[in-house]
Design an enzyme around this catalytic site. Sequence first.
Site, mmCIF file in Angstrom:
data_model
loop_
_atom_site.group_PDB
_atom_site.id
_atom_site.type_symbol
_atom_site.label_atom_id
_atom_site.label_comp_id
_atom_site.label_asym_id
_atom_site.label_seq_id
_atom_site.Cartn_x
_atom_site.Cartn_y
_atom_site.Cartn_z
ATOM 1 N N ASN A 9 0.885 -1.271 0.018
ATOM 2 C CA ASN A 9 -0.096 0.041 0.073
ATOM 3 C C ASN A 9 0.622 1.249 -0.085
ATOM 4 O O ASN A 9 1.447 1.366 1.143
ATOM 5 C CB ASN A 9 -1.011 -0.033 1.268
ATOM 6 C CG ASN A 9 -1.669 1.129 1.498
ATOM 7 O OD1 ASN A 9 -1.811 1.934 0.513
ATOM 8 N ND2 ASN A 9 -2.454 1.385 2.622
ATOM 9 N N LYS A 11 0.112 4.199 -0.524
ATOM 10 C CA LYS A 11 -0.629 5.376 0.162
ATOM 11 C C LYS A 11 -0.014 6.621 -0.874
ATOM 12 O O LYS A 11 -0.233 6.248 -2.149
ATOM 13 C CB LYS A 11 0.020 5.726 1.634
ATOM 14 C CG LYS A 11 -0.152 4.387 2.444
ATOM 15 C CD LYS A 11 0.040 4.625 3.887
ATOM 16 C CE LYS A 11 -0.117 3.515 4.729
ATOM 17 N NZ LYS A 11 0.023 3.591 6.012
ATOM 18 N N HIS A 97 -9.457 1.196 5.033
ATOM 19 C CA HIS A 97 -8.252 1.578 5.508
ATOM 20 C C HIS A 97 -8.460 2.569 6.754
ATOM 21 O O HIS A 97 -9.190 3.396 6.465
ATOM 22 C CB HIS A 97 -7.136 2.181 4.685
ATOM 23 C CG HIS A 97 -5.718 2.039 5.398
ATOM 24 N ND1 HIS A 97 -5.048 2.902 6.129
ATOM 25 C CD2 HIS A 97 -4.831 1.227 4.874
ATOM 26 C CE1 HIS A 97 -4.009 2.792 6.510
ATOM 27 N NE2 HIS A 97 -3.606 1.792 5.973
ATOM 28 N N GLU A 99 -6.570 5.157 7.827
ATOM 29 C CA GLU A 99 -6.411 6.308 7.401
ATOM 30 C C GLU A 99 -7.623 7.175 6.769
ATOM 31 O O GLU A 99 -7.971 8.139 6.800
ATOM 32 C CB GLU A 99 -5.070 6.422 6.620
ATOM 33 C CG GLU A 99 -4.055 6.517 7.537
ATOM 34 C CD GLU A 99 -2.545 5.656 6.782
ATOM 35 O OE1 GLU A 99 -2.828 5.742 5.376
ATOM 36 O OE2 GLU A 99 -1.893 5.192 7.446
ATOM 37 N N GLU A 169 -5.359 -4.601 10.808
ATOM 38 C CA GLU A 169 -4.208 -3.461 11.029
ATOM 39 C C GLU A 169 -4.559 -2.678 12.194
ATOM 40 O O GLU A 169 -5.229 -1.907 12.501
ATOM 41 C CB GLU A 169 -4.299 -2.627 9.805
ATOM 42 C CG GLU A 169 -3.926 -3.255 8.602
ATOM 43 C CD GLU A 169 -3.325 -2.424 7.448
ATOM 44 O OE1 GLU A 169 -2.446 -2.436 7.062
ATOM 45 O OE2 GLU A 169 -4.056 -1.154 7.128
ATOM 46 N N GLY A 175 2.722 2.257 10.811
ATOM 47 C CA GLY A 175 3.713 3.694 10.349
ATOM 48 C C GLY A 175 4.495 3.802 11.884
ATOM 49 O O GLY A 175 5.182 4.991 11.625
ATOM 50 N N SER A 215 3.545 -1.782 10.424
ATOM 51 C CA SER A 215 5.151 -2.149 10.711
ATOM 52 C C SER A 215 5.594 -3.436 10.419
ATOM 53 O O SER A 215 6.446 -3.879 11.024
ATOM 54 C CB SER A 215 5.456 -1.634 12.003
ATOM 55 O OG SER A 215 5.042 0.001 12.285
HETATM 56 P P1 PGA Z 1 2.961 0.472 7.620
HETATM 57 O O1 PGA Z 1 1.298 0.604 7.075
HETATM 58 O O2 PGA Z 1 3.497 -0.919 6.953
HETATM 59 O O3 PGA Z 1 3.839 1.653 7.114
HETATM 60 O O4 PGA Z 1 2.862 0.126 9.045
HETATM 61 C C1 PGA Z 1 0.737 -0.354 6.908
HETATM 62 C C2 PGA Z 1 -0.553 -0.042 6.315
HETATM 63 O O5 PGA Z 1 -1.280 1.202 6.553
HETATM 64 O O6 PGA Z 1 -1.210 -0.495 5.403
#
Ligand code: PGA
Length: 256
Positions: A9, A11, A97, A99, A169, A175, A215
């Site tokens: 992903n 983003k 997601h 976000e 998640e 992140g 992460s």
């Molecule tokens: P990350 O994000 O691997 O940077 O923690 C995962 C995601 O939001 O899908």
Amino acid sequence: MRKKIVAGNWKMNLGLAEGCQLVQDVLAGMPTLSAERQVLFAPSLLHLTQIQALVQGKEFVRVAAQNCHQEKRGAYTGEVSAEMLHSAGIPVVILGHSERREYNAESDAILAQKLDAARGADLDIIFCCGEPLSVRDAGSQNAFVESQIRAALFHLEASAWSRIALAYEPIWAIGTGRTASSAQAQEMHAHIRNVLASQYGTTLAERVPILYGGSCKPSNAAELFACPDVDGGLIGGASLQAADFLGIIQAMVAAK
Ligand code: PGA
């Protein structure tokens, strides 16, 4: 055998040239995939068709959109419908997601509509769920994630689930560099599978891939993917570097 997937992903990262280079570098090192071991790239909407052209003909490698609108068409400036994705040859969409839930106010009710739109447009779906830190600290993560799944997905008939993968998640791990331990991931993934079984039966629940996200990196992917109910990963930051993403893909391919 249940399908395993590693999905990158991106983003809102990478310009077009950088994204194309990344895909070429990953493809150059790609281990042998199969119907049960698949890889996805989810670039920005703007770059989807160009990235799609790069993976064309690469078996078991596909692209995914990071979102779609719930309506088929109309006066929704700046939005893209599931049918538009389908018409451009995009086969998969990521929905729910955290976000998008947070910054775009996507409620479970809207996500249920988006799911229906994506299904109506013949797209495969990766549906995300996961709790914030306050919920984890209060110990109510199981109930929280169950309610997300019930509210957005349990109106679906059983046949719809052949096109859906879930991604757990935990928001506190996205992140942040703070990964869920493999024990925490396994516990939640098993819980999600039980929730699915309670509604649709064990046979269906056993077939749905449940990815872990938050992460995930080459150094922890093998341990996470060794958990019996973890079927690959949804990868943010580590999907932006070819070597890191390849390390995670290799861990998925090697996992039993
Ligand atoms: P990350 O994000 O691997 O940077 O923690 C995962 C995601 O939001 O899908």
